[in-house]
Design an enzyme around this catalytic site. Structure first.
Site, PDB file in Angstrom:
ATOM      1  N   GLU A 180       0.855  -1.192   0.000  1.00 60.70           N
ATOM      2  CA  GLU A 180       0.000   0.000   0.000  1.00 60.70           C
ATOM      3  C   GLU A 180       0.892   1.243   0.000  1.00 60.70           C
ATOM      4  O   GLU A 180       2.011   1.216   0.524  1.00 60.70           O
ATOM      5  CB  GLU A 180      -0.914  -0.083   1.248  1.00 60.70           C
ATOM      6  CG  GLU A 180      -1.781   1.100   1.547  1.00 60.70           C
ATOM      7  CD  GLU A 180      -2.884   1.341   0.529  1.00 60.70           C
ATOM      8  OE1 GLU A 180      -2.548   1.541  -0.645  1.00 60.70           O
ATOM      9  OE2 GLU A 180      -4.062   1.404   0.924  1.00 60.70           O
ATOM     10  N   ASP A 215      -3.299   5.659   6.753  1.00 58.07           N
ATOM     11  CA  ASP A 215      -3.740   6.845   7.483  1.00 58.07           C
ATOM     12  C   ASP A 215      -4.615   6.390   8.657  1.00 58.07           C
ATOM     13  O   ASP A 215      -4.106   6.065   9.729  1.00 58.07           O
ATOM     14  CB  ASP A 215      -4.479   7.761   6.499  1.00 58.07           C
ATOM     15  CG  ASP A 215      -4.891   9.091   7.109  1.00 58.07           C
ATOM     16  OD1 ASP A 215      -4.397   9.425   8.199  1.00 58.07           O
ATOM     17  OD2 ASP A 215      -5.711   9.806   6.501  1.00 58.07           O
ATOM     18  N   VAL A 259       0.203  14.328   1.307  1.00 58.48           N
ATOM     19  CA  VAL A 259       1.350  14.203   0.406  1.00 58.48           C
ATOM     20  C   VAL A 259       0.915  13.679  -0.963  1.00 58.48           C
ATOM     21  O   VAL A 259      -0.051  12.920  -1.067  1.00 58.48           O
ATOM     22  CB  VAL A 259       2.432  13.278   1.017  1.00 58.48           C
ATOM     23  CG1 VAL A 259       3.109  13.947   2.194  1.00 58.48           C
ATOM     24  CG2 VAL A 259       1.861  11.931   1.443  1.00 58.48           C
TER      25      VAL A 259
HETATM   26  P1  IMP Z   1      -6.857   4.836   5.343  1.00 60.86           P
HETATM   27  O1  IMP Z   1      -7.926   3.801   5.148  1.00 60.86           O
HETATM   28  O2  IMP Z   1      -7.403   6.044   6.061  1.00 60.86           O
HETATM   29  O3  IMP Z   1      -5.617   4.281   6.019  1.00 60.86           O
HETATM   30  O4  IMP Z   1      -6.500   5.400   3.938  1.00 60.86           O
HETATM   31  C1  IMP Z   1      -5.539   4.901   3.112  1.00 60.86           C
HETATM   32  C2  IMP Z   1      -5.675   5.557   1.750  1.00 60.86           C
HETATM   33  O5  IMP Z   1      -5.945   6.947   1.885  1.00 60.86           O
HETATM   34  C3  IMP Z   1      -4.397   5.468   0.959  1.00 60.86           C
HETATM   35  O6  IMP Z   1      -4.342   4.312   0.199  1.00 60.86           O
HETATM   36  C4  IMP Z   1      -4.476   6.703   0.104  1.00 60.86           C
HETATM   37  O7  IMP Z   1      -5.205   6.431  -1.070  1.00 60.86           O
HETATM   38  C5  IMP Z   1      -5.264   7.698   0.906  1.00 60.86           C
HETATM   39  N1  IMP Z   1      -4.404   8.705   1.580  1.00 60.86           N
HETATM   40  C6  IMP Z   1      -4.227   8.889   2.915  1.00 60.86           C
HETATM   41  N2  IMP Z   1      -3.387   9.900   3.154  1.00 60.86           N
HETATM   42  C7  IMP Z   1      -3.014  10.372   1.948  1.00 60.86           C
HETATM   43  C8  IMP Z   1      -2.109  11.417   1.535  1.00 60.86           C
HETATM   44  O8  IMP Z   1      -1.487  12.131   2.332  1.00 60.86           O
HETATM   45  N3  IMP Z   1      -1.990  11.568   0.195  1.00 60.86           N
HETATM   46  C9  IMP Z   1      -2.652  10.822  -0.726  1.00 60.86           C
HETATM   47  N4  IMP Z   1      -3.493   9.843  -0.378  1.00 60.86           N
HETATM   48  C10 IMP Z   1      -3.667   9.608   0.947  1.00 60.86           C
END
Ligand code: IMP
Length: 189
Positions: A104, A108, A158
């Site tokens: 991945e 986040d 980012v």
């Molecule tokens: P999570 O489910 O919140 O962990 O989200 C993961 C997904 O959010 C990643 O695969 C990214 O597509 C997107 N994401 C989270 N932070 C960023 C960032 O800073 N830049 C671009 N995409 C992000």
């Protein structure tokens, strides 16, 4: 407008250069080579952001491997996690009894990875681990284990090297921090 003009207008500063990213791939590839020695892992790339990282990472791994992709979305077109995870495109490979490594771009809240890990375990994978390039811990909403990561990042948005902002800027070669005003502008739309 030429592409480079656009980039300068949205990037606040460079966070990781091409060389920084390469060094992370080399280090992670070496570790994964040791940990998966004698196994034939199924590498599961999370579309679309992870494709740049995946292709560089697997070439640093000296193990027999198989690659498949899954599109799981928690962000939609925005930049704040929706908290809801959808399976957009599934794997074509049977994961039963396989050692699965999810690749991945960034973690986040952790909800996307938790969803993928749970699903692959339920399908009978022998082991399910993940390797993420960037580990953004500030908004973590679940206790998903991140077995491998390239670097921690702060609570900044980012872009570049696969990471997008509203589906753009994935092909910037480095990773940069998006200007806060760009986020605010999009926020007010
Ligand atoms: P999570 O489910 O919140 O962990 O989200 C993961 C997904 O959010 C990643 O695969 C990214 O597509 C997107 N994401 C989270 N932070 C960023 C960032 O800073 N830049 C671009 N995409 C992000």
């Amino acid at each position: 407008m030429p592409k480079n003009d656009n980039i300068n207008r949205i990037i606040d500063h460079k966070l990781f250069t091409e060389d920084d990213i390469h060094q992370m791939c080399v280090r992670l590839g070496k570790q994964l080579t040791e940990d998966y020695a004698g196994k034939k892992p199924l590498i599961v790339g999370a579309l679309k952001g992870a494709i740049f990282f995946l292709t560089d990472l697997v070439r640093e791994m000296d193990v027999e491997e198989e690659i498949d992709f899954m599109d799981v979305s928690s962000y939609g077109d925005g930049f704040v996690s929706s908290g809801k995870v959808d399976l957009i495109t599934d794997l074509t490979t049977d994961v039963k009894d396989r050692d699965v490594l999810i690749v991945e771009d960034i973690v986040d809240t952790g909800l996307t990875l938790k969803y993928m890990k749970d699903m692959l375990k339920e399908r009978g994978a022998k082991s399910v681990k993940c390797c993420v390039l960037l580990n953004k811990e500030a908004n973590r909403a679940t206790d998903v284990e991140i077995e491998y990561y390239g670097s921690k990042v702060g609570n900044e948005f980012v872009v570049g090297y696969g990471l997008d902002f509203m589906n753009a800027f994935r092909n910037i070669k480095y990773i940069g921090v998006l200007k806060p005003e760009v986020i605010k502008l999009a926020d007010n739309k």
